[in-house]
Design a protein around this motif. Structure first.
Motif, mmCIF file in Angstrom:
data_model
loop_
_atom_site.group_PDB
_atom_site.id
_atom_site.type_symbol
_atom_site.label_atom_id
_atom_site.label_comp_id
_atom_site.label_asym_id
_atom_site.label_seq_id
_atom_site.Cartn_x
_atom_site.Cartn_y
_atom_site.Cartn_z
ATOM 1 N N ALA A 95 0.821 -1.208 0.000
ATOM 2 C CA ALA A 95 0.000 0.000 0.000
ATOM 3 C C ALA A 95 0.855 1.257 0.000
ATOM 4 N N PHE A 96 2.016 1.180 -0.672
ATOM 5 C CA PHE A 96 2.860 2.358 -0.818
ATOM 6 C C PHE A 96 2.271 3.285 -1.887
ATOM 7 N N ARG A 97 2.747 4.515 -1.927
ATOM 8 C CA ARG A 97 2.304 5.422 -2.981
ATOM 9 C C ARG A 97 2.800 4.915 -4.327
ATOM 10 N N GLU A 123 -2.436 4.854 -11.802
ATOM 11 C CA GLU A 123 -2.343 5.804 -12.915
ATOM 12 C C GLU A 123 -3.572 6.693 -12.916
ATOM 13 N N GLY A 124 -3.528 7.787 -13.650
ATOM 14 C CA GLY A 124 -4.623 8.745 -13.665
ATOM 15 C C GLY A 124 -4.182 10.067 -13.053
ATOM 16 N N GLU A 125 -4.988 11.103 -13.245
ATOM 17 C CA GLU A 125 -4.613 12.445 -12.812
ATOM 18 C C GLU A 125 -4.380 12.557 -11.313
ATOM 19 N N LEU A 126 -5.075 11.735 -10.514
ATOM 20 C CA LEU A 126 -4.951 11.825 -9.056
ATOM 21 C C LEU A 126 -3.992 10.792 -8.475
ATOM 22 N N ALA A 127 -3.350 10.007 -9.309
ATOM 23 C CA ALA A 127 -2.567 8.872 -8.825
ATOM 24 C C ALA A 127 -1.550 9.254 -7.751
ATOM 25 N N ALA A 157 -10.059 12.336 2.737
ATOM 26 C CA ALA A 157 -9.786 13.062 1.501
ATOM 27 C C ALA A 157 -10.312 12.307 0.286
ATOM 28 N N VAL A 158 -10.258 10.984 0.343
ATOM 29 C CA VAL A 158 -10.822 10.184 -0.744
ATOM 30 C C VAL A 158 -12.342 10.358 -0.774
ATOM 31 N N GLN A 159 -12.972 10.289 0.387
ATOM 32 C CA GLN A 159 -14.418 10.482 0.446
ATOM 33 C C GLN A 159 -14.807 11.867 -0.091
ATOM 34 N N ALA A 160 -13.998 12.862 0.217
ATOM 35 C CA ALA A 160 -14.294 14.222 -0.239
ATOM 36 C C ALA A 160 -14.266 14.312 -1.764
ATOM 37 N N LEU A 161 -13.238 13.723 -2.379
ATOM 38 C CA LEU A 161 -13.103 13.805 -3.830
ATOM 39 C C LEU A 161 -14.074 12.886 -4.556
ATOM 40 N N ALA A 162 -14.598 11.884 -3.860
ATOM 41 C CA ALA A 162 -15.573 10.969 -4.476
ATOM 42 C C ALA A 162 -17.005 11.478 -4.346
ATOM 43 N N GLY A 163 -17.202 12.602 -3.646
ATOM 44 C CA GLY A 163 -18.526 13.178 -3.514
ATOM 45 C C GLY A 163 -19.271 12.793 -2.251
ATOM 46 N N PHE A 164 -18.777 11.815 -1.527
ATOM 47 C CA PHE A 164 -19.512 11.288 -0.376
ATOM 48 C C PHE A 164 -19.611 12.287 0.775
ATOM 49 N N LEU A 165 -18.582 13.083 0.960
ATOM 50 C CA LEU A 165 -18.598 14.018 2.082
ATOM 51 C C LEU A 165 -19.662 15.101 1.892
ATOM 52 N N CYS A 186 -1.324 -7.371 -5.141
ATOM 53 C CA CYS A 186 -2.371 -6.362 -4.966
ATOM 54 C C CYS A 186 -1.773 -5.064 -4.439
ATOM 55 N N SER A 187 -1.913 -4.005 -5.224
ATOM 56 C CA SER A 187 -1.469 -2.674 -4.809
ATOM 57 C C SER A 187 -2.689 -1.871 -4.374
ATOM 58 N N ILE A 188 -2.696 -1.455 -3.103
ATOM 59 C CA ILE A 188 -3.782 -0.622 -2.587
ATOM 60 C C ILE A 188 -3.291 0.817 -2.500
ATOM 61 N N SER A 189 -4.046 1.719 -3.096
ATOM 62 C CA SER A 189 -3.677 3.138 -3.040
ATOM 63 C C SER A 189 -4.949 3.969 -2.981
ATOM 64 N N ALA A 190 -4.796 5.253 -2.762
ATOM 65 C CA ALA A 190 -5.962 6.125 -2.668
ATOM 66 C C ALA A 190 -6.682 6.252 -4.005
ATOM 67 N N PHE A 191 -5.911 6.495 -5.100
ATOM 68 C CA PHE A 191 -6.538 6.807 -6.382
ATOM 69 C C PHE A 191 -6.071 5.930 -7.532
#
Length: 365
Positions: free
Chosen positions: A97-99, A131-135, A143-151, A123-128
């Motif tokens: 689960a490293f960056r 790859e991708g703009e937020l990777a 912070a993940v909940q905030a960017l996913a709309g849940f907050l 299995c690599s666990i990460s926030a985003f």
């Protein structure tokens, strides 16, 4: 040590993750027989030092790392790297689960590891995601909940977002990662080869909003809590304060529940209001608020005892863990003078498990 005779007996897991998502994933495997080797840096998992403590161990750490082995590998040293390669040789599952990019810099990305062990499931666990703009954006659960709309819908009556009580992104990532690993293990039986899983907490959260964010999913407006059936817009899916300052909830919107409750309260004429669209039930909500405010929480619990209504008192964790239901299902067990939340995964004919010891840092190598 891992639970003996479980469904995952014979599966060896290397767990390089820290904190919550990865350790939660792998402890569920350890609880069911997998040999989980927790690979820690020389300073150990930071959770080891997080309060509160019981019998010398962090309660958090003990509940997510029981039954695992602990080895110390300094992956910045050649000796530490060689040690990890030895463990990789016969491992079935590798969880990190490293960056994004860290494992490649260390020489332990999937491409390198699979060359040594083609059967490994990585299995690599990460926030985003990898790859991708937020990777590479740093983030923990909120912070993940905030960017996913849940907050945006985890809000107070004035509409301001509040800190969530559940680390949903962490848990969604861990549970979805576990599902993916088990799928990959089944697939390996057919192909003989391992696989790579890019498990993003952000990705795992999104399916959890299909019942509330339908308008946004379909390209329309964002949902507002007060106009959503499950977020505060319905009288029978609502929190109500009692006369002693405590709270109760109605947690089922079916017509039969509305009929049963409103008839018992002498308000049969208001049943149809409970079937109106969310956001159009304000008058019924106000009525129920005034009614629930007339008795103490304990009095409402007694009153509802013989009524078929989806009702519950709002309990704090002490009250929740003291319920007879917890004891009756053995959901909180005691081992080595420590309390553990039992594995929620149960199989018919399986005896009650004694959970493994909490590993001391580096006790196994």
């Amino acid at each position: 040590m891992a639970a003996e005779g479980g469904k995952l007996a014979g599966i060896k897991v290397l767990d390089l993750s820290l904190f919550l998502p990865g350790p939660m994933l792998t402890v569920m495997m350890a609880d069911h027989g997998a040999e989980v080797v927790k690979v820690e840096p020389p300073t150990g998992d930071p959770v080891r030092e997080m309060e509160p403590f019981e019998n010398g161990h962090s309660v958090w750490f003990a509940n997510l790392n029981r039954g695992k082995k602990s080895v110390v590998c300094d992956l910045k040293s050649e000796a530490g790297k060689a040690k990890l390669w030895d463990f990789i040789a016969d491992a079935d599952v590798f969880v990190e689960a490293f960056r994004p990019g860290v494992m490649k810099r260390l020489g332990f990305d999937y491409q390198a590891v699979s060359l040594r062990n083609p059967r490994i499931i990585y299995c690599s666990i990460s926030a985003f995601g990898q790859e991708g703009e937020l990777a590479h954006h740093p983030a923990h659960d909120m912070a993940v909940q905030a960017l996913a709309g849940f907050l945006s819908v985890n809000d107070s009556p004035d509409g301001a977002p509040v800190v969530p009580g559940v680390p949903s992104a962490d848990m969604a990532g861990g549970l979805t990662g576990l599902s993916a690993i088990l799928m990959a293990l089944i697939g390996r039986e057919r192909t003989g080869r391992g696989d790579y899983i890019d498990m993003a907490m952000f990705d795992a959260m999104l399916p959890w909003c299909v019942h509330t964010a339908g308008s946004a999913i379909a390209g329309g407006e964002a949902p507002q809590s007060g106009a959503q059936r499950s977020l505060g817009g319905a009288a029978f899916y609502q929190v109500y304060e009692t006369s002693d300052g405590k709270h109760v909830v109605l947690g089922g919107r079916e017509k039969k529940f509305a009929r049963n409750l409103l008839s018992a309260l002498g308000h049969e004429d208001r049943i149809e209001e409970a079937l109106r669209p969310a956001g159009e039930q304000d008058d019924l909500i106000k009525l129920l608020r005034s009614i629930f405010a007339q008795k103490m929480r304990s009095e409402w619990v007694e009153w509802f005892a013989d009524k078929d209504v989806a009702f519950s008192p709002v309990l704090d964790f002490r009250e929740a863990f003291d319920q007879p239901h917890i004891q009756g299902r053995s959901l909180l067990s005691e081992s080595e003078n420590r309390h553990h939340i039992a594995s929620p995964i149960r199989f018919a004919g399986t005896e009650k498990r004694n959970y493994g010891a909490v590993p001391k840092l580096g006790a196994d190598g």
